[in-house]
Enzyme design. Structure first.
Site: not given
Ligand code: ADP
Length: 492
Positions: A164-165, A189, A192, A264, A298, A395
């Site tokens: 995550p970010w 990965k 974004e 996590e 978290c 949350e």
């Molecule tokens: P947040 O809402 O905190 O951004 P996410 O769970 O959406 O949390 O994102 C955490 C990570 O999971 C990011 O790197 C995001 O790009 C990735 N992510 C989001 N959707 C998917 C998915 N369907 N499959 C795999 N990775 C994903």
């Protein structure tokens, strides 16, 4: 009123790495597409980053497989894996200022946090796991009969790591540390919203001497790059940190290939203050618990249970401390709170603040946006919060604290456990019996007593219930990246 300064328009000091790292080289995405990453303090575009999707993930996985199966990485001695990781830690230390500033620029967190929390924890995590690389032992097993039986712990293979970010560099370190120490190859990965520091760490990993294909980084979106990594048949394991709803999707998408999964996830952590506590320390603990990293943790202590006898006095002290917090330019060394990471998070938090008011809670601090540029939200405190309100259950992932009154220890244990989450909890008391009762009976992966957010690379971290599967950090963190092999040899 929280004090505030205007966000400065900060420019990065060096050319940013914006390409994908695949097989030891930085390259454009196959599609040629890019996406923007924003400075959340100014809403300005910081960089256009190569946007990876399924085609790039496939290349990264092939590179990782080649390094793993083909043996260039498997042939590196365990001790040399440790040496490489120490080298990476040294290079991060050497580039400390630049990395801290880049993290603050991309994520918005105060520079004091990047410098005093994120970067030191990153370096410590890598050094800790560097020490493990040549200490991942099997056992000899006394089985029946004339056999010699032993176990080995082998690397699980190619690990897909989705982060995550909120702590971009630290989550990279938590993922790379145990994986690379154990001998896995990784495809990371990044989120974004915050791809820049992971890419810079990729440059440093190459400089440290990691062989081609061992460390791959593919920035991109979750539904494309992330989903392709999860579904890829040649990825052995996915380690994910993020939201529970995303974890549900990942679990479904990983089921066809029966991947190993560690998660996590989120939390709604109870922070419990008994009347006998050192109240000044507890106020400070409540502030750290909820406002660290703009509440984007978290394990944020977002449900503050305060015992009846001291409730009003406590809230008064808390509100005055909250109003004294310095909000604004994340590059000002005195700033304690920066912007939320992006507009989506900002909007979500503001909608929870509105819901808190609608459902009858009392806003005693903050409750509104700060300024009109950047995603700043004033540190917010609600009192008169009922357990069934949205701000007590969901949350929020922002600087919003719900203060909840309680009478008795049995009652607070039950209410603390009335949540689908179980990541962390804290208790403030001078009574060791109460401290142990909370530590024993609150269903959470971490319990802090008279402290909050104390992290150490040696101490396992992870969640009960919907807060996760598996543990990161510590010796436990290696389990996610190793397979146990049993070897049995007939002796006659
Ligand atoms: P947040 O809402 O905190 O951004 P996410 O769970 O959406 O949390 O994102 C955490 C990570 O999971 C990011 O790197 C995001 O790009 C990735 N992510 C989001 N959707 C998917 C998915 N369907 N499959 C795999 N990775 C994903």
């Amino acid at each position: 009123m929280a004090t505030a300064t205007e966000p400065r328009t900060s420019k990065p000091k060096r050319t940013l790495q914006t390409k994908l790292l695949i097989d030891g080289k930085f390259r454009d995405s196959v599609s040629g597409k890019t996406f923007e990453t924003i400075n959340p303090a100014t809403e300005e575009v910081l960089a256009h980053v190569a946007e990876g999707d399924a085609a790039d993930i496939d290349l990264a996985v092939k590179a990782a497989r080649k390094a793993f199966d083909g043996g260039s990485w498997r042939k590196v001695d365990a001790r040399d894996r440790g040496r490489l990781m120490n080298k990476l830690a040294d290079l991060i230390e050497k580039n400390f200022d630049e990395l801290a500033e880049l993290e603050t620029l991309d994520n918005g967190k105060p520079i004091s946090e990047s410098r005093n929390a994120d970067l030191p924890l990153v370096i410590d995590c890598l050094r800790y796991y560097a020490g493990w690389a040549d200490k991942i032992h099997g056992q000899t097993v006394p089985i029946r009969g004339n056999y010699f039986c032993y176990t080995k712990r082998e690397p699980v293979g190619v690990a897909g790591q989705i982060i995550p970010w909120n702590f971009p560099m630290l989550m990279t370190a938590w993922k790379w540390g145990p994986a690379l120490a154990a001998g896995c190859c990784v495809v990371l990965k990044p989120a974004e919203q915050t791809p820049l520091t992971a890419l810079r760490m990729g440059e440093l990993a190459l400089e440290a001497g990691y062989p081609n294909g061992v460390v791959n980084i593919v920035p991109g979106f979750g539904e494309t790059a992330g989903a392709a990594l999860v579904a890829h048949p040649r990825v052995d394991k996915i380690a994910f940190t993020g939201e529970g709803r995303t974890a549900e999707i990942i679990m479904k998408n990983a089921s066809d290939t029966l991947k190993r999964l560690t998660f996590e996830l989120g939390g709604k952590s109870p922070n419990i203050v008994f009347a006998d506590a050192d109240l000044d320390a507890a106020v400070q603990g409540a502030l750290v618990g909820i406002y660290l990293n703009q509440g984007q943790c978290c394990c944020a202590g977002s449900r503050l249970f305060v015992q009846e006898g001291v409730h009003d006095k406590f809230v008064e002290r808390l509100a005055s401390a909250v109003n004294g917090r310095k909000l604004g330019d994340p590059f000002d060394p005195a700033t304690q709170q920066g912007p939320q990471v992006d507009k989506a998070q900002f909007d979500k938090i503001m909608s929870y603040i509105a819901k808190g008011r609608e459902q009858g809670a009392t806003c005693v601090a903050g409750g509104e946006r700060h300024g009109d540029r950047g995603y700043f939200i004033k540190p917010t405190v609600f009192t008169n919060v009922r357990d069934d309100m949205a701000i007590a259950r969901d949350e929020i992932f922002g600087p919003v604290l719900s203060v909840i009154k309680f009478k008795e220890i049995e009652e607070v244990i039950e209410r603390a456990n009335t949540t689908e989450y179980g990541l962390a909890a804290a208790v403030w008391t001078r009574d060791i019996g109460k401290a142990h009762a909370i530590a024993d009976r609150v269903r959470a992966g971490t319990v802090w007593v008279n402290c909050y957010d104390v992290f150490d690379a040696a101490a396992p971290f992870g969640g009960f219930k919907r807060s996760g599967i598996g543990r990161e950090l510590g010796e436990k963190g290696l389990d996610a990246y190793t397979e146990t092999k049993t070897v049995t040899i007939a002796m006659d």
